[in-house]
Structure formats: C-alpha cells, structure tokens
Scaffold this active site. Structure first.
Site, PDB file in Angstrom:
ATOM      1  N   GLU A 267      14.408  52.283  36.304  1.00 16.30           N
ATOM      2  CA  GLU A 267      14.368  52.302  37.775  1.00 16.30           C
ATOM      3  C   GLU A 267      12.975  52.085  38.351  1.00 16.30           C
ATOM      4  O   GLU A 267      12.826  51.435  39.388  1.00 16.30           O
ATOM      5  CB  GLU A 267      14.937  53.622  38.304  1.00 16.30           C
ATOM      6  CG  GLU A 267      16.458  53.703  38.256  1.00 16.30           C
ATOM      7  CD  GLU A 267      16.991  54.161  36.899  1.00 16.30           C
ATOM      8  OE1 GLU A 267      16.218  54.180  35.915  1.00 16.30           O
ATOM      9  OE2 GLU A 267      18.192  54.485  36.827  1.00 16.30           O
TER      10      GLU A 267
ATOM     11  N   GLU B 127      22.683  56.903  32.931  1.00 15.94           N
ATOM     12  CA  GLU B 127      22.941  58.189  33.619  1.00 15.94           C
ATOM     13  C   GLU B 127      24.409  58.601  33.489  1.00 15.94           C
ATOM     14  O   GLU B 127      24.732  59.780  33.334  1.00 15.94           O
ATOM     15  CB  GLU B 127      22.535  58.078  35.091  1.00 15.94           C
ATOM     16  CG  GLU B 127      21.014  58.044  35.254  1.00 15.94           C
ATOM     17  CD  GLU B 127      20.593  57.854  36.692  1.00 15.94           C
ATOM     18  OE1 GLU B 127      21.058  56.872  37.311  1.00 15.94           O
ATOM     19  OE2 GLU B 127      19.817  58.670  37.208  1.00 15.94           O
TER      20      GLU B 127
ATOM     21  N   GLY C 160      21.685  53.554  36.036  1.00 14.52           N
ATOM     22  CA  GLY C 160      22.912  54.311  36.290  1.00 14.52           C
ATOM     23  C   GLY C 160      23.864  54.262  35.104  1.00 14.52           C
ATOM     24  O   GLY C 160      24.668  55.188  34.909  1.00 14.52           O
TER      25      GLY C 160
HETATM   26  N1  COA Z   1      22.186  44.952  39.944  1.00 17.67           N
HETATM   27  C1  COA Z   1      22.696  43.815  40.428  1.00 17.67           C
HETATM   28  N2  COA Z   1      22.831  42.715  39.689  1.00 17.67           N
HETATM   29  C2  COA Z   1      22.434  42.772  38.410  1.00 17.67           C
HETATM   30  C3  COA Z   1      21.880  43.927  37.843  1.00 17.67           C
HETATM   31  C4  COA Z   1      21.761  45.058  38.677  1.00 17.67           C
HETATM   32  N3  COA Z   1      21.293  46.227  38.229  1.00 17.67           N
HETATM   33  N4  COA Z   1      21.577  43.676  36.553  1.00 17.67           N
HETATM   34  C5  COA Z   1      21.917  42.403  36.326  1.00 17.67           C
HETATM   35  N5  COA Z   1      22.437  41.850  37.442  1.00 17.67           N
HETATM   36  C6  COA Z   1      22.969  40.488  37.614  1.00 17.67           C
HETATM   37  C7  COA Z   1      21.856  39.448  37.569  1.00 17.67           C
HETATM   38  O1  COA Z   1      21.286  39.259  38.842  1.00 17.67           O
HETATM   39  C8  COA Z   1      22.612  38.227  37.116  1.00 17.67           C
HETATM   40  O2  COA Z   1      23.289  37.698  38.239  1.00 17.67           O
HETATM   41  P1  COA Z   1      23.566  36.123  38.408  1.00 17.67           P
HETATM   42  O3  COA Z   1      24.447  35.748  37.264  1.00 17.67           O
HETATM   43  O4  COA Z   1      24.190  36.037  39.753  1.00 17.67           O
HETATM   44  O5  COA Z   1      22.221  35.490  38.329  1.00 17.67           O
HETATM   45  C9  COA Z   1      23.650  38.790  36.149  1.00 17.67           C
HETATM   46  O6  COA Z   1      23.770  40.169  36.490  1.00 17.67           O
HETATM   47  C10 COA Z   1      23.280  38.682  34.697  1.00 17.67           C
HETATM   48  O7  COA Z   1      21.987  39.238  34.526  1.00 17.67           O
HETATM   49  P2  COA Z   1      20.894  38.569  33.577  1.00 17.67           P
HETATM   50  O8  COA Z   1      19.681  39.400  33.651  1.00 17.67           O
HETATM   51  O9  COA Z   1      20.786  37.121  33.889  1.00 17.67           O
HETATM   52  O10 COA Z   1      21.638  38.735  32.173  1.00 17.67           O
HETATM   53  P3  COA Z   1      21.056  39.101  30.751  1.00 17.67           P
HETATM   54  O11 COA Z   1      22.236  39.096  29.849  1.00 17.67           O
HETATM   55  O12 COA Z   1      19.871  38.285  30.442  1.00 17.67           O
HETATM   56  O13 COA Z   1      20.527  40.618  30.881  1.00 17.67           O
HETATM   57  C11 COA Z   1      20.595  42.939  31.522  1.00 17.67           C
HETATM   58  C12 COA Z   1      21.413  41.668  31.169  1.00 17.67           C
HETATM   59  C13 COA Z   1      21.555  44.004  31.947  1.00 17.67           C
HETATM   60  C14 COA Z   1      19.819  43.401  30.284  1.00 17.67           C
HETATM   61  C15 COA Z   1      19.590  42.618  32.637  1.00 17.67           C
HETATM   62  O14 COA Z   1      20.294  41.993  33.700  1.00 17.67           O
HETATM   63  C16 COA Z   1      18.867  43.801  33.201  1.00 17.67           C
HETATM   64  O15 COA Z   1      17.921  44.258  32.622  1.00 17.67           O
HETATM   65  N6  COA Z   1      19.301  44.273  34.372  1.00 17.67           N
HETATM   66  C17 COA Z   1      18.603  45.308  35.093  1.00 17.67           C
HETATM   67  C18 COA Z   1      19.121  46.646  34.737  1.00 17.67           C
HETATM   68  C19 COA Z   1      18.449  47.690  35.591  1.00 17.67           C
HETATM   69  O16 COA Z   1      17.277  47.645  35.887  1.00 17.67           O
HETATM   70  N7  COA Z   1      19.249  48.661  35.983  1.00 17.67           N
HETATM   71  C20 COA Z   1      18.774  49.714  36.777  1.00 17.67           C
HETATM   72  C21 COA Z   1      19.202  49.506  38.163  1.00 17.67           C
HETATM   73  S1  COA Z   1      18.561  50.800  39.185  1.00 17.67           S
END
Ligand code: COA
Ligand code: NAD
Length: 689
Positions: free
Chosen positions: A121, A101, A98
């Site tokens: 996603e 997006e 998102g």
């Molecule tokens: N929804 C809810 N929570 C999320 C999230 C999401 N899309 N992305 C990250 N978080 C939360 C993690 O669960 C974590 O929570 P916590 O501190 O309670 O454990 C916190 O954010 C930090 O994430 P983390 O992955 O540990 O940090 P990072 O710095 O290593 O990486 C990102 C950051 C954004 C690169 C990684 O979290 C990521 O790839 N997130 C997924 C993004 C994604 O797939 N988005 C599409 C959603 S449809």
C-alpha cells in the site's frame, strides 16, 4: 452475476473470488463475500476455504475506487465477520494488499510456493486499510511487520512461512486446506485471538530511519510505522479504527493521487505493447556496437535475459577496454551478491568482443552505442546493414541526434529505430523507443517486447532534438541557467530542487555526466548564435575558461575532495561576472521561486512535446521524467503536477514569466486550447487509453 461463488464439499464451503484479471476487491466482490459468508453460516459449514479463480488469489483493493467515496459493505467489516468464522485462505497465487489482509483475517493460511505476498500500500501512498498494520504484527512480531509494511516489500510463500504468516506451503493449497485434519484446523487461531505483540521501539526507529532515506518526502511509510507501533499498545479494534481512518485520509492526498497516476500509467505503457498492428519478433541474438559506458551496460543487460551478444569495437585497445567494462559489471554483481563468481566468469566468457564486422553472426538485432557523432553513427549503420541480414532490427542509442538522418540510405529502413537506454543501462528502468519516419509496427512491437523482457518501462517517442526526456531536460537546464544569471547560485538551485524531491539537482547531475558532454551538444546546436534563444554563457565559460569538466576532473560546479562536495572555487565569481557583463542586477531567489520556475519549464516543454506528437500521452512524459531523470515518484511527474496546479493557474504563471523574459517563455498553444475546452491532461490520458 456475482464475482464470488461458493460450493459445498461435505461440510466445507469453498468460496471463490472470480474477478478477472487479478481478482481485485471491488464493491461487488465485497458484497459477494458478505453474501457467501451468510450462506456458509446458514448451512452450518464447519470450514470455509477462500480461494481466487485463475492464477491470482487477490491483488487487493481496486485502486480505481480510491478516487470515489467508499461504498458498503466495507472491507474491514467483511473481514471482522470472516475473523469470527472457521475460515482458511488457500492462497493459490499473488495475494497483495487487501488480498493479503483477507488472508490475514482467516484462522489459517496455506500458500502455493510461487505465491507472491505483501502489503504494498505505501507504494500507492496509503497505509493498509483493512487490518494489515494490526494483524500482521500479531503474526510476525512488530519488527518484521514494520519492515515489510513500510517498504511495501513482496515476499514468497516460503519466507511467509518462516515469518509466521503462512501455516503451510503446498502445491495445491485448495486440496491441502480441505484435507487439513480437524485437530490441526481447530488449533489455528485468528490474529484477534492471539496475544498482543511486544512493543519494539528500536525496530520502529530503525524502520523510520530507513524510510526517511528510501522514501524521502513520503508520508505513508511513516504513518504505517506509527500504526504498526500502536498494534502493540492498543486493543485490536482501536488499532483497526485508527488504521482505517488513516487509510481514508491518505487516499485523498496528493501523494496517493500521484502514485496511483503512475501505477496506472505504467500499466497503460505496458498495454501499448499489445496494440501494434504487427506481432513482435522473438530476439535471440544481438550485436552491440561500442563497448563504452552504454554499450557495455546494454550488452550486460541483454546477456542477462539470455540473448547471445557479440560486441563490436574499433580496435584491440578499445576491445580490451570494452571487455574490462563488461567484466566490471559482472564483478559488481558479485560484490552486490547478485551473482556467484562462477556465474560471473561464465558471463564474461559468453559476451564475445570483436573488432570489425567480418565475422558477425546473423543477429536478430543490432544496437549501436558509439560516439554521439552523426557521421560515425552513419558509418556504423552502413557496416551493420552490410554485415547482417535485411531482417535484423537496427537500433541507435543516440541521445539527441536525428535518427532519420542516421538511417538514410539503409536497405529495408522499416527495421530501424532508436532505443534510448539510460545510464547505467542495466539498472535504469526507462527505455525511450524512438519511432523513426520509416520504423514499422513490427519493429516497434519487437522493441516493446524486448523492453518487457528487460523489465523496463518503455515509452514511445517521436523524433526531435533529445526526444522526450533530453528535450525537457535541456529546457529545464536553460531555465536554471537563467536563474543563475539573474541571481541564484548552482548549489542553491540544486538544494531547492532536491528539496522538491528530485533525486539530484541539475548542476550535480551535470558534474556527474561531464560538463564537456553538454558543452559539445550546445556547440552542435550553435546556441551562441541562435537568435530566438536566451543564450546564457555560464556553462560554456565553465568549460572554456575554468576547465571545470565535472566529477571526472574533481572539479565542476562543485569541488570534489574526500568529504562532501563543496561549492566550486571560482564558480560564484564566474556567475557574478556573467551577470555583470550582461548588465543584469542580481536578485535573491527563494527556494520556492526556483522550484516553481524550474518545474514549470519542464511542464511547458512537456506540453510542446505533446502538442508536436513527440509523446503520445501526458502520462508517458511523466514516466520518462520519473524513471529516467529522478523526478520524485510521489509527485507523479510534471504533467500530473500541471493538473494539480490547475491549467488556468499555470497559464497565469507562464504569462508572468513571459512578461519578464519573452525569449525564454510563451504560453504553449496546447495549454490555451485545453483551458478553452475545459479539459485536463488527465482527460487526454483517458482519451488515448
Ligand atoms: N486495482 C485496480 N486495478 C488493478 C490492481 C489494483 N489493485 N492491480 C492490478 N490491476 C489491473 C491493472 O491495471 C491491469 O489492468 P488493465 O488490464 O486494464 O491494464 C490488470 O489489473 C492487470 O495488471 P498487470 O499489472 O498488468 O498484471 P500482472 O499480471 O503483470 O501483475 C499484479 C499482476 C497483481 C502482480 C500487479 O497488477 C500488481 O502488483 N498490482 C498491484 C497490487 C497492489 O498494489 N495492491 C494493493 C492495492 S492497495
Ligand atoms: P563512450 O565514449 O563511453 O563509449 C563509446 C564507445 O564507442 C567507445 O568504447 C568507442 O571505442 C566506441 N566506438 C566509437 N566509434 C566506434 C565505431 N565506429 N565502431 C565501434 N565502436 C566505436 O560513450 P557512451 O557514453 O557509452 O555513449 C554512447 C552513445 O550512447 C552516445 O550516442 C550517447 O549519446 C548515448 N547515450 C549515452 C548516455 C550516457 O549517459 N552516457 C545515455 C544515453 C545515451
């Protein structure tokens, strides 16, 4: 306070999303954005710049909300408004899902060089739900969008610029967005004002074929490809409506639930590293003992993260083999394009291979990977303790042995633990961190710190035969062997389980690792004479009578020639003879019978592992099976499957197995307790977090 704030700078409105830690788009963020757009419109802003507070632009939708009914304002509606306004995204850091997006709905996008972009996603079992499949192809063309979305691949700003997603790469995207000349900004067109992309059925077909291989069994990548294809044939609004409907449908599905479960399980496992009562030690140098399959891989992996490695072997011949093993790994990296010939040569020279312990540097950690033999391992530990400072962490890579016995009599035993790497050690994601009776918090914290540097998923396990993974594997194999003696054949069991999604069937895996390895392990446990186990002689007789040891001899459960593996000559006869000698009439098994029984065996053993405190959380067991044993990620792991079956139904199933085969089955006490308390395994995960 709203997680979205705005401020005016002359006629430019700067809208900042500030929802730590990673600016996910919660309901409050959507509302905040909507309010900020109202305000910007009300004051007649000529330019609206979107940015994220901190290091992240926006990590996308809040995956925690996917289990709840959607709450307005909905993101597609917010983005539809955004698209009509003079907006530009200043992508200061990660923009995923998102988050991207949001940026795609703006007229223009300026990104910092380090920003990671992508629509991941499908890795969460859904399709983009706010325009990704429709707006991205309008910027990049169908072929690129199809590949990026169906693989969920992340890319950097420079690649984004080459693809047409990013208009400018700038160190300070906010300053660049504010300074952008009006004439340049006025020429930027939002996706909705661009021509429809040209259909590209060949690219869609190619991406479809790739997805069928890479993501076998998964629905989201194929659904995403349908939508990308439609971006070229449907008006934008129709495409957006179809995408939204698919997103809402998929997020409820078992695959999406399973993938979300693992996403959060992985984060919880990382968080574990921060909860030890002592800080991790920094590890700069290591000794690896044994340069076979595992030792060479471990040495290579440690070298790859800048740890100075000395490897100990028994004699010159073994040392030469170890050097060859290590060189093979560097050469493979060159062949895969991961390293240059020069880098590989430097790497080979960096890892020192020695014989004996005389000249070891005062390393921070030693990892033993010698033969799976208690007395050999104990000797190695004594030698390491003599050669290294008392502060050096001492780890064993044993697969099954009692680590407490390996460490007996070692000075400062709080520094000892198990580090169970998986083969190939430099590639496999899983690391079981084995907590011995004496392991200190600082030692465990350091192991988790090392795992993070190695980019591995670390799971803490207690001491038992096989820890979490190999113990469950042993039970799974036993139950598969019972099915053989009752009427199934190895290739049928393998086909049923690969049909479930396992990367390989249990018999093909045994052929790969060598039937003699499991045989030696069974001999160690003297299973033949253990009264409370249903002993099935087939695998032992494969080794003793047929001398079929697996792939390395070209013959195991299968025969290995030039083409695809064939059912092994004489194997079906041996299986039938074993049934006959045991007086068991052979019966037909359906694939479903096989799957249910084999997966239930994993779940049953998992419940016991949990009850005994060997695993801390059900989700840890899922991580072990998914990252170490080829369990299909999109099924979430065996404990997640248990909740999906429903614990009472699972109990009924185990009771029916136990009625027919009480030596192999009984209802695990934890299952009975959970049902009595009305709790699920997911509840246990929550309580642990
Ligand atoms: N929804 C809810 N929570 C999320 C999230 C999401 N899309 N992305 C990250 N978080 C939360 C993690 O669960 C974590 O929570 P916590 O501190 O309670 O454990 C916190 O954010 C930090 O994430 P983390 O992955 O540990 O940090 P990072 O710095 O290593 O990486 C990102 C950051 C954004 C690169 C990684 O979290 C990521 O790839 N997130 C997924 C993004 C994604 O797939 N988005 C599409 C959603 S449809
Ligand atoms: P391997 O036979 O390929 O290698 C063992 C190496 O240890 C050999 O090179 C041998 O020369 C060396 N060695 C033996 N005794 C030694 C000693 N006293 N000092 C120094 N070196 C010595 O075995 P492997 O498959 O690499 O397994 C090593 C360990 O890792 C075992 O405990 C095994 O259970 C465990 N393990 C193996 C796998 C796997 O898939 N192969 C996976 C996880 C753990």
């Amino acid at each position: 306070m709203s997680p979205v704030s705005s401020r005016m700078q002359q006629s430019t409105c700067i809208v900042t999303i500030d929802n730590p830690p990673v600016n996910v788009i919660s309901a409050a963020v959507r509302q905040g954005l909507s309010d900020a757009l109202d305000a910007a419109e009300a004051v007649g802003a000529t330019r609206i710049v979107l940015i994220g507070a901190g290091k992240t632009f926006c990590a996308g939708a809040d995956a925690k909300e996917f289990d709840l009914p959607p709450v307005p304002p909905h993101l597609p509606d917010v983005l539809a408004r955004l698209e009509r306004l003079p907006t530009i995204a200043a992508i200061n850091g990660v923009a995923l899902g998102g988050g991207l997006e949001l940026a795609l709905a703006c007229r223009g996008r300026i990104a910092a060089p380090g920003a990671a972009l992508g629509l991941p996603e499908v890795t969460l079992g859904v399709v983009p739900g706010a325009g990704g499949t429709q707006r991205l192809p309008r910027l990049t063309g169908v072929a690129e969008a199809a590949a990026l979305i169906s693989e969920g691949r992340r890319f950097k700003a420079a690649e984004g610029a080459a693809l047409g997603v990013i208009d400018e790469v700038a160190e300070d995207p906010l300053a660049a967005a504010i300074a952008l000349p009006d004439s340049v900004f006025a020429a930027m067109r939002p996706a909705c004002a661009r021509p429809d992309p040209a259909p590209d059925p060949d690219a869609i077909a190619a991406a479809r074929a790739k997805a069928a291989k890479r993501a076998r069994g998964q629905t989201a990548p194929l659904a995403a490809l349908d939508l990308v294809a439609e971006s070229a044939t449907l008006p934008l609004n129709n495409g957006l409506a179809r995408e939204r409907a698919m997103f809402l449908e998929l997020r409820k599905q078992p695959q999406a639930r399973a993938l979300r479960h693992l996403f959060f399980a992985e984060r919880a496992a990382q968080a574990r590293a921060k909860r030890f009562a002592a800080p991790p030690r920094e590890l700069r140098s290591a000794v690896v003992v044994g340069g076979g399959t595992m030792g060479a891989g471990i040495a290579y992996a440690l070298d790859g993260i800048g740890i100075a490695v000395t490897l100990v072997e028994t004699g010159e011949e073994a040392a030469a083999r170890a050097r060859q093993n290590i060189a093979g790994l560097f050469d493979a990296a060159v062949a895969r394009g991961k390293a240059s010939a020069k880098q590989a040569a430097a790497g080979k020279a960096r890892i020192t291979v020695v014989t004996g312990y005389g000249d070891l540097p005062p390393a921070d950690i030693a990892i033993e990977a010698v033969f799976e033999d208690l007395s050999v391992k104990r000797e190695v530990f004594c030698a390491l303790a003599d050669a290294l400072p008392d502060t050096a962490i001492l780890a064993t890579n044993t697969s099954y042995l009692d680590v407490n016995r390996i460490f007996e009599g070692i000075a400062a035993p709080e520094r000892c633990l198990g580090l169970h790497f998986f083969s190939p050690a430099h590639l496999m994601k899983l690391l079981e961190v084995i907590r011995a009776d004496t392991s200190s918090e600082a030692t465990l914290a350091s192991a988790f710190g090392l795992a993070a540097r190695l980019r591995k998923v670390a799971v803490e396990a207690g001491v038992c035969d096989g820890f979490i993974g190999n113990r469950i594997l042993t039970r799974y194999r036993q139950v598969c062997d019972v099915m053989l003696i009752e009427g199934a054949l190895p290739w049928q069991v393998d086909a049923a389980l690969t049909g479930f999604g396992m990367a390989m069937g249990p018999y093909a895996v045994q052929d790969l690792s060598g039937l003699d390895i499991a045989y030696a392990n069974r001999q160690r446990k003297n299973l033949r004479e253990t009264p409370d186990i249903r002993y099935i002689p087939i695998a032992d007789r494969m080794v003793e009578e047929l001398k079929r040891l697996g792939r390395k001899t070209g013959a195991g459960w299968y025969d290995y020639g030039d083409g695809a593996p064939e059912p092994g000559a004489g194997v079906a006869d041996l299986v039938a003879a074993c049934s006959h000698e045991a007086g068991i009439p052979r019966r037909a098994f359906t694939d479903e019978d096989i799957r249910e029984r084999a997966i239930t065996a994993m779940i049953d053993e998992g419940l016991r592992v949990l009850d005994e405190g060997i695993a801390r959380r059900p989700a840890d067991i899922d991580l072990v099976l998914v990252h170490g044993y080829g369990f299909p990620r999109w099924r979430g792991g065996p404990m997640h499957v248990a909740d999906a079956i429903g614990l009472p139904a699972l109990q009924d199933r185990i009771e029916s197995y136990a009625a027919a085969d009480p030596l192999s089955w009984s209802v695990p006490p934890l299952l009975t307790r959970l049902i009595a308390d009305g709790r699920s395994l997911a509840d246990l995960d929550q309580e642990e977090t």
